[in-house]
Design a protein around this motif. Structure first.
Motif, PDB file in Angstrom:
ATOM      1  N   VAL A 249       0.852  -1.181   0.000  1.00  0.00           N
ATOM      2  CA  VAL A 249       0.000   0.000   0.000  1.00  0.00           C
ATOM      3  C   VAL A 249       0.893   1.238   0.000  1.00  0.00           C
ATOM      4  N   ASP A 250       0.658   2.113  -0.963  1.00  0.00           N
ATOM      5  CA  ASP A 250       1.392   3.375  -1.076  1.00  0.00           C
ATOM      6  C   ASP A 250       0.503   4.461  -0.473  1.00  0.00           C
ATOM      7  N   VAL A 251       0.852   4.900   0.737  1.00  0.00           N
ATOM      8  CA  VAL A 251       0.024   5.840   1.494  1.00  0.00           C
ATOM      9  C   VAL A 251       0.484   7.271   1.197  1.00  0.00           C
ATOM     10  N   GLY A 252      -0.478   8.137   0.874  1.00  0.00           N
ATOM     11  CA  GLY A 252      -0.118   9.468   0.415  1.00  0.00           C
ATOM     12  C   GLY A 252       0.470   9.399  -0.975  1.00  0.00           C
ATOM     13  N   SER A 253      -0.210   8.678  -1.852  1.00  0.00           N
ATOM     14  CA  SER A 253       0.346   8.276  -3.154  1.00  0.00           C
ATOM     15  C   SER A 253       0.307   9.373  -4.204  1.00  0.00           C
ATOM     16  N   GLY A 254      -0.284  10.524  -3.890  1.00  0.00           N
ATOM     17  CA  GLY A 254      -0.273  11.629  -4.842  1.00  0.00           C
ATOM     18  C   GLY A 254      -0.915  11.260  -6.166  1.00  0.00           C
ATOM     19  N   ASP A 255      -0.222  11.556  -7.258  1.00  0.00           N
ATOM     20  CA  ASP A 255      -0.776  11.299  -8.594  1.00  0.00           C
ATOM     21  C   ASP A 255      -0.510   9.882  -9.079  1.00  0.00           C
ATOM     22  N   GLY A 256       0.030   9.035  -8.220  1.00  0.00           N
ATOM     23  CA  GLY A 256       0.219   7.630  -8.563  1.00  0.00           C
ATOM     24  C   GLY A 256       1.511   7.307  -9.285  1.00  0.00           C
ATOM     25  N   THR A 257       2.415   8.283  -9.439  1.00  0.00           N
ATOM     26  CA  THR A 257       3.670   8.026 -10.160  1.00  0.00           C
ATOM     27  C   THR A 257       4.466   6.909  -9.504  1.00  0.00           C
ATOM     28  N   LEU A 258       4.653   6.995  -8.200  1.00  0.00           N
ATOM     29  CA  LEU A 258       5.436   5.966  -7.509  1.00  0.00           C
ATOM     30  C   LEU A 258       4.663   4.650  -7.435  1.00  0.00           C
ATOM     31  N   ALA A 259       3.357   4.717  -7.216  1.00  0.00           N
ATOM     32  CA  ALA A 259       2.547   3.493  -7.171  1.00  0.00           C
ATOM     33  C   ALA A 259       2.668   2.723  -8.487  1.00  0.00           C
ATOM     34  N   ALA A 260       2.641   3.446  -9.598  1.00  0.00           N
ATOM     35  CA  ALA A 260       2.774   2.784 -10.901  1.00  0.00           C
ATOM     36  C   ALA A 260       4.149   2.169 -11.062  1.00  0.00           C
TER      37      ALA A 260
ATOM     38  N   THR B 251      -8.109  15.793  -6.033  1.00  0.00           N
ATOM     39  CA  THR B 251      -7.529  16.048  -7.355  1.00  0.00           C
ATOM     40  C   THR B 251      -6.292  15.186  -7.599  1.00  0.00           C
ATOM     41  N   MET B 252      -5.591  14.817  -6.538  1.00  0.00           N
ATOM     42  CA  MET B 252      -4.484  13.866  -6.685  1.00  0.00           C
ATOM     43  C   MET B 252      -5.020  12.509  -7.123  1.00  0.00           C
ATOM     44  N   ARG B 253      -6.101  12.063  -6.475  1.00  0.00           N
ATOM     45  CA  ARG B 253      -6.682  10.773  -6.856  1.00  0.00           C
ATOM     46  C   ARG B 253      -7.172  10.806  -8.300  1.00  0.00           C
ATOM     47  N   SER B 254      -7.747  11.922  -8.707  1.00  0.00           N
ATOM     48  CA  SER B 254      -8.224  12.041 -10.091  1.00  0.00           C
ATOM     49  C   SER B 254      -7.077  11.913 -11.082  1.00  0.00           C
ATOM     50  N   GLU B 255      -5.945  12.561 -10.774  1.00  0.00           N
ATOM     51  CA  GLU B 255      -4.769  12.442 -11.641  1.00  0.00           C
ATOM     52  C   GLU B 255      -4.264  11.004 -11.675  1.00  0.00           C
ATOM     53  N   SER B 256      -4.254  10.357 -10.505  1.00  0.00           N
ATOM     54  CA  SER B 256      -3.792   8.974 -10.433  1.00  0.00           C
ATOM     55  C   SER B 256      -4.672   8.059 -11.291  1.00  0.00           C
ATOM     56  N   LEU B 257      -5.976   8.225 -11.171  1.00  0.00           N
ATOM     57  CA  LEU B 257      -6.898   7.391 -11.946  1.00  0.00           C
ATOM     58  C   LEU B 257      -6.790   7.676 -13.437  1.00  0.00           C
ATOM     59  N   ARG B 258      -6.549   8.939 -13.793  1.00  0.00           N
ATOM     60  CA  ARG B 258      -6.424   9.297 -15.212  1.00  0.00           C
ATOM     61  C   ARG B 258      -5.134   8.745 -15.804  1.00  0.00           C
ATOM     62  N   ARG B 259      -4.029   8.868 -15.069  1.00  0.00           N
ATOM     63  CA  ARG B 259      -2.727   8.486 -15.590  1.00  0.00           C
ATOM     64  C   ARG B 259      -2.456   6.990 -15.430  1.00  0.00           C
TER      65      ARG B 259
END
Length: 254
Positions: free
Chosen positions: A39-50, A67-75
């Motif tokens: 689990v990546d906590v405080g994952s921002g736009d998902g760059t590191l999670a990806a 808005t961070m979650r929206s960017e993560s889901l979009r990217r």
């Protein structure tokens, strides 16, 4: 503490790449990904999670800011992304093999409670990072050149404060109940696009963005001129080579 509301797009265009600079050291500390979840906590736009997912981890991204979650889901639509905020995560005890918090414990009101929550949701290791030399050094120079008054930084309560060094980070984590810690300091050079950096300012990201938003028109113009001057002095092949450092700590499995 800093307000990150509404900055997802500007963060993704700028500092997301910088913050992912801890990945090589974190990966070496955690070892092989095969058959493990994270689990990546405080994952921002998902760059590191990806990036974790590309290494073979089964990844859940957890981020409080919409808005961070929206960017993560979009990217990164292939990454499961959920809403959640430290120190109360929406997971059961020992839900994951690893809990990650990359540049998160330096942005919460109670770092020890947040670290203890990471420990709770992990049945294995916890790995976390903080800045020991953050992007604020560049913006302090720009602010001084511009002749504007810096914003007073958010302060932790005295009982929550800790020294922003590898040793201070380790002490704080031990006080939070994490044991068998391995701590390293990682220094790297981020070659930043000046245009992306300015996007972060206009988008309200971090301290520089908050300061810019507070300025009147004349001071904004001076701030922009100071940034352009500093960038011109440092740029190499159209990029700004900026040195940053982080303390990275990993706890042993239970």
């Amino acid at each position: 503490m800093k307000d990150w509301a509404g900055v997802g797009e500007a963060y993704s265009a700028s500092y997301a790449a910088l913050c992912a600079g801890t990945l090589p050291v974190m990966s070496a500390m955690l070892g092989p990904a095969v058959g493990r979840d994270l689990v990546d906590v405080g994952s921002g736009d998902g760059t590191l999670a990806a990036a974790w997912a590309e290494q073979g981890w089964s990844v859940t991204a957890c981020e409080p800011e919409e808005t961070m979650r929206s960017e993560s889901l979009r990217r990164h639509p292939h990454i499961q992304t959920v809403a959640g905020r430290l120190p109360s995560l929406p997971f059961d005890d020992e839900d994951f093999d690893v809990a990650v918090a990359n540049f998160v414990l330096n942005h919460v009101d109670s770092p020890r409670s947040a670290a203890a929550e990471l420990r709770r949701v992990s049945r294995g290791a916890v790995i976390a990072s903080i800045w020991t030399r953050s992007p604020s050094w560049l913006w302090a120079e720009v602010t001084e050149r511009a002749g504007v008054v810096p914003l007073a930084g958010g302060r932790l309560a005295p009982e929550e404060e800790f020294e922003r060094t590898p040793e201070g980070f380790e002490r704080m984590l031990r006080e939070a109940g994490l044991a068998a810690l391995d701590v390293a300091e990682h220094t790297w050079v981020w070659k930043a696009d000046p245009g992306a950096l300015w996007t972060s300012v206009e988008g309200g990201v971090a301290g520089a963005g908050a300061l810019y938003a507070s300025l009147g028109a004349a001071d904004r113009e001076r701030f922009r001129h100071a940034f352009d001057t500093v960038a011109a002095e440092r740029v190499i092949d159209d990029l700004l080579p900026l040195e940053h450092s982080a303390a990275i700590a990993v706890s042993a499995a239970r």
